[in-house]
Design a protein around this motif. Structure first.
Motif, mmCIF file in Angstrom:
data_model
loop_
_atom_site.group_PDB
_atom_site.id
_atom_site.type_symbol
_atom_site.label_atom_id
_atom_site.label_comp_id
_atom_site.label_asym_id
_atom_site.label_seq_id
_atom_site.Cartn_x
_atom_site.Cartn_y
_atom_site.Cartn_z
ATOM 1 N N ALA A 2 0.836 -1.198 0.000
ATOM 2 C CA ALA A 2 0.000 0.000 0.000
ATOM 3 C C ALA A 2 0.873 1.252 0.000
ATOM 4 O O ALA A 2 2.011 1.239 0.476
ATOM 5 N N ASN A 3 0.328 2.334 -0.533
ATOM 6 C CA ASN A 3 1.060 3.584 -0.628
ATOM 7 C C ASN A 3 0.828 4.420 0.626
ATOM 8 O O ASN A 3 -0.155 5.148 0.731
ATOM 9 N N PHE A 4 1.732 4.313 1.593
ATOM 10 C CA PHE A 4 1.665 5.157 2.786
ATOM 11 C C PHE A 4 3.082 5.512 3.207
ATOM 12 O O PHE A 4 4.048 4.864 2.811
ATOM 13 N N THR A 5 3.179 6.560 4.018
ATOM 14 C CA THR A 5 4.488 7.088 4.398
ATOM 15 C C THR A 5 4.763 6.868 5.879
ATOM 16 O O THR A 5 3.870 6.467 6.644
ATOM 17 N N ASP A 8 2.399 8.758 7.934
ATOM 18 C CA ASP A 8 1.104 8.100 8.137
ATOM 19 C C ASP A 8 1.176 7.121 9.312
ATOM 20 O O ASP A 8 0.250 7.037 10.117
ATOM 21 N N ASP A 28 -1.462 -1.156 5.570
ATOM 22 C CA ASP A 28 -1.352 -2.000 4.389
ATOM 23 C C ASP A 28 -2.715 -2.577 4.020
ATOM 24 O O ASP A 28 -3.134 -2.549 2.858
ATOM 25 N N GLU A 31 -5.020 -0.019 2.620
ATOM 26 C CA GLU A 31 -4.508 0.587 1.394
ATOM 27 C C GLU A 31 -4.124 2.045 1.600
ATOM 28 O O GLU A 31 -4.387 2.913 0.769
ATOM 29 N N GLY A 32 -3.525 2.312 2.790
ATOM 30 C CA GLY A 32 -3.007 3.640 3.076
ATOM 31 C C GLY A 32 -4.006 4.612 3.674
ATOM 32 O O GLY A 32 -3.654 5.747 4.013
#
Length: 278
Positions: A2-5, A8, A28, A31-32
């Motif tokens: 998933a696209n997270f930082t 986050d 995850d 999904e962010g």
């Protein structure tokens, strides 16, 4: 993946108190989406999730200003340390902003920051000057303003005797009743409702609570036939905790706040509750 930082993950940890790996797994799975990740952690029973939602380490003060019995302002001004928060200069800045808001009646914080508090000086510039003189970041976070034909009252609460008020509550009744206004404002300060009534709770919030209640009940192994009753019972419990009119009254838990208001012959039209950093 998933696209997270990392930011986050940090935010989710602050919101829930869950461990880093649990937060990463939840993000995850979500999904962010941080809000969805909070739901996932709640369902899985992470300790303290509900209590820690929205926690913020900011310091500062809540100040108020009442005028004429039918108008009032509540302002939260933030700073970095309690040392600055309890200083006279910081409180002076907060009070000056409250007085300006009462006079200018801006639509929101952005409009307030752009308005002139002094000839040729915006509120933003005024706050920037405070930043420089006090030596740390100062933020005009939010305000509430009630004005009309009702009766407006305020309650301010100090969590520590050496600090300015950290909690402020503004209430508006349809008619004057100082005693009930004070009692209800104190109740709101203590029980922190988020909404006025069940009708004011957004449909998406109730639906979210239903999803959490259903998933939690399934995790607990509750019988399928019992799920509808369990879900609605938990949603009703959420409403009673979140809507002030549904809450048990602080001074007499055998009555709801709505009952107390009805007995006094008044209506609570609206309220605002600020707690520093929350």
């Amino acid at each position: 993946m998933a696209n997270f930082t990392a930011a986050d993950v940090k935010k989710l940890r602050e919101l829930t108190g869950a461990g880093m790996m649990d937060c990463k797994k939840a993000l995850d799975e979500a999904e962010g989406n941080v809000e969805k990740a909070v739901e996932i952690l709640r369902i899985k029973g992470q300790k303290g999730v509900a209590k820690r939602e929205g926690r913020d380490a900011s310091n500062g003060a809540v100040v108020s200003l009442l005028e004429g019995g039918n108008s009032g302002v509540l302002v939260e001004l933030n700073c970095e340390t309690d040392f600055v928060a309890k200083g006279d200069r910081f409180v002076e800045v907060a009070n000056a902003i409250a007085a300006h808001v009462a006079k200018a009646a801006p639509a929101d914080v952005d409009a307030a920051l752009a308005s002139e508090i002094e000839p040729g000086k915006t509120v933003q510039q005024f706050v920037d000057e405070a930043n420089a003189s006090l030596g740390e970041k100062i933020v005009f976070r939010r305000f509430a303003q009630f004005a009309g034909d009702g009766y407006v009252a305020v309650y301010m609460h100090r969590t520590s005797p050496d600090l300015p008020p950290q909690v402020g509550v503004l209430v508006e009744l349809d008619k004057e009743n100082a005693e009930v206004a004070k009692d209800v404002a104190q109740h709101i300060a203590a029980f922190a409702p988020k909404f006025l009534s069940r009708e004011d709770i957004p449909a998406e919030v109730l639906e979210s609570e239903r999803r959490v209640a259903e998933a939690t009940a399934r995790e607990e192994g509750k019988p399928e036939a019992a799920l509808p009753k369990i879900i609605e019972g938990r949603v009703t419990g959420f409403v009673k905790e979140s809507a002030v009119l549904e809450q048990a009254f602080a001074k007499d838990n055998k009555k709801t706040v709505q009952k107390v208001l009805d007995e006094a012959g008044v209506t609570l039209k609206r309220f605002a509750r600020f707690r520093v950093g929350a």
